[in-house]
Enzyme design. Structure first.
Site, PDB file in Angstrom:
ATOM      1  N   PRO A  23       1.248  -1.205   0.048  1.00 32.37           N
ATOM      2  CA  PRO A  23      -0.289  -0.227  -0.453  1.00 32.37           C
ATOM      3  C   PRO A  23       0.927   1.370  -0.312  1.00 32.37           C
ATOM      4  O   PRO A  23       1.625   1.197   0.553  1.00 32.37           O
ATOM      5  CB  PRO A  23      -0.831  -0.181   1.318  1.00 32.37           C
ATOM      6  CG  PRO A  23      -0.084  -0.910   2.407  1.00 32.37           C
ATOM      7  CD  PRO A  23       0.602  -1.926   1.082  1.00 32.37           C
ATOM      8  N   MET A  24       0.512   2.241  -0.700  1.00 32.16           N
ATOM      9  CA  MET A  24       1.797   2.822  -1.276  1.00 32.16           C
ATOM     10  C   MET A  24       0.045   4.250  -1.025  1.00 32.16           C
ATOM     11  O   MET A  24      -0.433   4.801  -2.385  1.00 32.16           O
ATOM     12  CB  MET A  24       1.950   3.048  -2.196  1.00 32.16           C
ATOM     13  CG  MET A  24       3.484   1.858  -1.801  1.00 32.16           C
ATOM     14  SD  MET A  24       4.860   2.979  -2.644  1.00 32.16           S
ATOM     15  CE  MET A  24       4.869   1.577  -4.860  1.00 32.16           C
ATOM     16  N   ALA A  25       0.529   5.489  -0.068  1.00 29.54           N
ATOM     17  CA  ALA A  25      -0.646   6.641  -0.316  1.00 29.54           C
ATOM     18  C   ALA A  25      -0.331   7.449  -1.325  1.00 29.54           C
ATOM     19  O   ALA A  25       0.873   7.907  -1.259  1.00 29.54           O
ATOM     20  CB  ALA A  25      -0.196   7.346   1.096  1.00 29.54           C
ATOM     21  N   CYS A 108       3.934   3.475   9.916  1.00 27.97           N
ATOM     22  CA  CYS A 108       3.802   5.092   8.968  1.00 27.97           C
ATOM     23  C   CYS A 108       4.583   5.691   9.915  1.00 27.97           C
ATOM     24  O   CYS A 108       4.799   5.730  11.714  1.00 27.97           O
ATOM     25  CB  CYS A 108       2.305   5.838   9.231  1.00 27.97           C
ATOM     26  SG  CYS A 108       2.709   7.038   8.853  1.00 27.97           S
ATOM     27  N   LYS A 150       0.541  -4.743   8.747  1.00 28.11           N
ATOM     28  CA  LYS A 150       2.106  -4.388   8.731  1.00 28.11           C
ATOM     29  C   LYS A 150       2.757  -3.782   9.090  1.00 28.11           C
ATOM     30  O   LYS A 150       2.155  -2.807   9.901  1.00 28.11           O
ATOM     31  CB  LYS A 150       1.866  -3.936   6.534  1.00 28.11           C
ATOM     32  CG  LYS A 150       3.040  -3.577   6.248  1.00 28.11           C
ATOM     33  CD  LYS A 150       2.661  -2.872   4.839  1.00 28.11           C
ATOM     34  CE  LYS A 150       3.182  -2.589   3.941  1.00 28.11           C
ATOM     35  NZ  LYS A 150       4.351  -1.162   4.254  1.00 28.11           N
ATOM     36  N   ASP A 213      13.553  -3.269   0.460  1.00 27.70           N
ATOM     37  CA  ASP A 213      13.656  -3.599  -1.168  1.00 27.70           C
ATOM     38  C   ASP A 213      13.973  -4.239  -2.033  1.00 27.70           C
ATOM     39  O   ASP A 213      15.397  -4.687  -2.238  1.00 27.70           O
ATOM     40  CB  ASP A 213      15.820  -2.774  -0.277  1.00 27.70           C
ATOM     41  CG  ASP A 213      15.564  -1.853   0.621  1.00 27.70           C
ATOM     42  OD1 ASP A 213      14.734  -0.728   0.516  1.00 27.70           O
ATOM     43  OD2 ASP A 213      16.991  -1.985   1.550  1.00 27.70           O
ATOM     44  N   GLY A 235       7.323  -2.525  -2.973  1.00 27.14           N
ATOM     45  CA  GLY A 235       6.479  -1.282  -3.230  1.00 27.14           C
ATOM     46  C   GLY A 235       7.710   0.277  -3.799  1.00 27.14           C
ATOM     47  O   GLY A 235       6.943  -0.358  -5.163  1.00 27.14           O
TER      48      GLY A 235
HETATM   49  C1  LIG Z   1       5.104   6.916  -1.359  1.00 25.95           C
HETATM   50  C2  LIG Z   1       5.180   5.794  -0.286  1.00 25.95           C
HETATM   51  C3  LIG Z   1       3.391   6.013   0.161  1.00 25.95           C
HETATM   52  C4  LIG Z   1       3.474   5.290   1.139  1.00 25.95           C
HETATM   53  N1  LIG Z   1       2.516   4.706   2.197  1.00 25.95           N
HETATM   54  C5  LIG Z   1       2.063   3.741   2.880  1.00 25.95           C
HETATM   55  C6  LIG Z   1       0.884   3.346   3.550  1.00 25.95           C
HETATM   56  O1  LIG Z   1      -0.255   4.198   3.520  1.00 25.95           O
HETATM   57  N2  LIG Z   1       0.862   1.798   3.701  1.00 25.95           N
HETATM   58  C7  LIG Z   1       2.162   1.386   4.059  1.00 25.95           C
HETATM   59  O2  LIG Z   1       1.478   0.236   5.196  1.00 25.95           O
HETATM   60  N3  LIG Z   1       2.980   1.866   3.532  1.00 25.95           N
HETATM   61  C8  LIG Z   1       3.212   2.882   3.091  1.00 25.95           C
HETATM   62  N4  LIG Z   1       4.679   3.288   2.545  1.00 25.95           N
HETATM   63  C9  LIG Z   1       5.393   2.150   2.697  1.00 25.95           C
HETATM   64  C10 LIG Z   1       5.315   0.536   1.797  1.00 25.95           C
HETATM   65  O3  LIG Z   1       4.197   0.235   1.666  1.00 25.95           O
HETATM   66  C11 LIG Z   1       6.671  -0.057   1.860  1.00 25.95           C
HETATM   67  O4  LIG Z   1       6.439  -0.612   3.320  1.00 25.95           O
HETATM   68  C12 LIG Z   1       7.876   0.079   2.085  1.00 25.95           C
HETATM   69  O5  LIG Z   1       8.493   1.458   1.114  1.00 25.95           O
HETATM   70  C13 LIG Z   1       9.311  -0.692   1.594  1.00 25.95           C
HETATM   71  O6  LIG Z   1       9.009  -1.417   0.639  1.00 25.95           O
HETATM   72  P1  LIG Z   1       9.899  -0.813  -0.340  1.00 25.95           P
HETATM   73  O7  LIG Z   1      11.581  -1.152  -0.207  1.00 25.95           O
HETATM   74  O8  LIG Z   1       9.284  -2.258  -1.450  1.00 25.95           O
HETATM   75  O9  LIG Z   1       9.625   0.624  -1.432  1.00 25.95           O
HETATM   76  C14 LIG Z   1       4.435   3.822   1.442  1.00 25.95           C
HETATM   77  C15 LIG Z   1       5.933   3.823   0.711  1.00 25.95           C
HETATM   78  C16 LIG Z   1       5.902   5.033  -0.328  1.00 25.95           C
HETATM   79  C17 LIG Z   1       7.239   5.263  -0.564  1.00 25.95           C
END
Ligand SMILES: Cc1cc2nc3c(=O)[nH]c(=O)nc-3n(C[C@H](O)[C@H](O)[C@H](O)COP(=O)(O)O)c2cc1C
Length: 379
Positions: A23-25, A108, A150, A213, A235
């Site tokens: 999930p990414m806001a 968060c 999460k 990552d 993400g």
């Molecule tokens: C722009 C953005 C928005 C995010 N919003 C949320 C969110 O709403 N809820 C959440 O649990 N994590 C959120 N995350 C965190 C990601 O879900 C993820 O845990 C984090 O980016 C690490 O994973 P990655 O290395 O694959 O990016 C957000 C990350 C980014 C970059």
């Protein structure tokens, strides 16, 4: 090294590839989920919404809670700090929105959220965490909808919470726990600690989803082999690269696929993304939303500054079409970008902002943590 899973089971829900879109806001709206799902199987989670916003019928929340017509599995991440609001929100999601999966956000790192004890700060209060999870599971059970959580490793290296969170999740009937291998203090800096994911796998019997990552499909395989995770949450790696889900689906089914789209193919993907956003939000807002994705799509390509600038101001599909014409369709994918970080990284926080006296006790049962209806920062 453990065997690579080929599917993921979350309670009653079976996902054909053990891959979850993080999930990414502001990113994982209906249009983006559809775009990714067109690439390959996985679980595509809606951007975070607040339980209070949902319960109180907040307009912004309602607008975020839209699904594509082809989205057969509706999956939503909820934010909340109050067991009662969370329970009511889960009930609404199951009864009125037909969701098949609810994820709860306890990761968060945004100061405005942790200052109130929400997001990544909340698991410090083990008792309150247990109450929230119990309430969510009780509301979802009559609908046979799995609840997952999460989280991060903890507040900082001296205040780790993930092993307790895993135990509490298991005891309260949560279907799986996703761990982002960073602390709140680290935010997005440094490297994700996959050893913590292994430690959590050892510690609990429920499925653990590893997060942090994964930039290429090969990283996802390496993560599950190294940690024993039941699946991965991806993400930033898919920002401007929805085709990563094609590679991930292939990789988990034993094929070695690394999609290297030419700029012409990237151009088509950009057009498709903007078109889906426009279908869901109307053209003006859709094109505005699309702007933030331009840099990610063009990362490493030779497009000039002026063209990038104009793309970042695009306000209609017709203008987008004109501007995309100026990108050389023959330009090959910049292979040097493979395996490199994208999206936010930043620096660690000097300190984690918490409510006064938050660290004094680790229970917090019955504590009243103020919850905003319109919190939209997320990760
Ligand atoms: C722009 C953005 C928005 C995010 N919003 C949320 C969110 O709403 N809820 C959440 O649990 N994590 C959120 N995350 C965190 C990601 O879900 C993820 O845990 C984090 O980016 C690490 O994973 P990655 O290395 O694959 O990016 C957000 C990350 C980014 C970059």
């Amino acid at each position: 090294m453990t065997a690579v899973p080929t599917s993921l089971t979350l309670g009653s829900l079976r996902v054909d590839t053990p891959v979850v879109l993080a999930p990414m806001a502001g990113i994982t709206n209906a249009a983006y989920r559809r775009l990714c799902a067109e690439q390959g199987a996985g679980l595509y989670v809606c951007e975070m919404i607040t339980s209070r916003g949902l319960v109180e019928g907040d307009e912004t929340t309602r607008k975020m809670l839209v699904f594509d017509e082809l989205e057969s599995v509706r999956s939503v991440q909820l934010y909340g700090t109050d067991p009662i609001y969370i329970g009511k929100a889960v009930e609404i999601l199951c009864a009125d929105y037909g969701v098949a999966h609810v994820d709860l956000n306890f990761g968060c790192p945004v100061p405005k959220v942790t200052r109130k004890g929400g997001g990544g700060a909340l698991p410090w209060k083990r008792g309150l965490l247990g109450e929230i999870l119990t309430s969510a599971v009780a509301a979802a059970t009559p609908y046979d909808v799995p609840v997952t959580m999460k989280t991060r490793k903890g507040l900082d290296d001296d205040h780790l919470t993930y092993l307790d969170a895993g135990r509490i999740a298991q005891e309260t009937g949560v279907a799986a726990i996703a761990l982002h291998g960073r602390t709140v203090q680290q935010a997005y800096s440094g490297e994700a600690d996959w050893d913590a994911i292994s430690a959590l796998v050892e510690h609990v019997e429920i499925p653990v989803l590893g997060n942090g990552d994964i930039w290429e499909a090969a990283d996802a395989l390496r993560m599950v082999e190294q940690t024993g995770a039941a699946g991965v949450v991806v993400g930033r790696g898919c920002l401007g690269r929805p085709w990563l889900f094609r590679d991930l689906a292939a990789a988990f089914h034993g094929e070695d696929v690394a999609t290297l789209p030419s700029l012409g193919e990237v151009r088509s993907m950009m057009r498709r993304h903007a078109e889906l956003l426009s279908e869901h939000m109307g053209e003006e807002r859709g094109c505005k939303e699309f702007r933030k994705h331009v840099t990610w799509y063009l990362k490493g390509f030779s497009a000039g500054g002026e063209l990038r600038h104009r793309l970042a101001l695009v306000d209609s599909l017709a203008t987008l079409d004109q501007l995309l014409e100026d990108l050389d369709p023959q330009e090959p994918f910049p292979a040097r970008e493979l395996g490199t970080p994208r999206g936010r990284q930043g620096a660690p926080r000097a300190k984690v902002v918490l409510p006064e006296g938050w660290l004094d006790d680790t229970d917090g049962r019955g504590a009243h943590v103020r919850e905003d209806a319109n919190e939209t920062t997320g990760g």
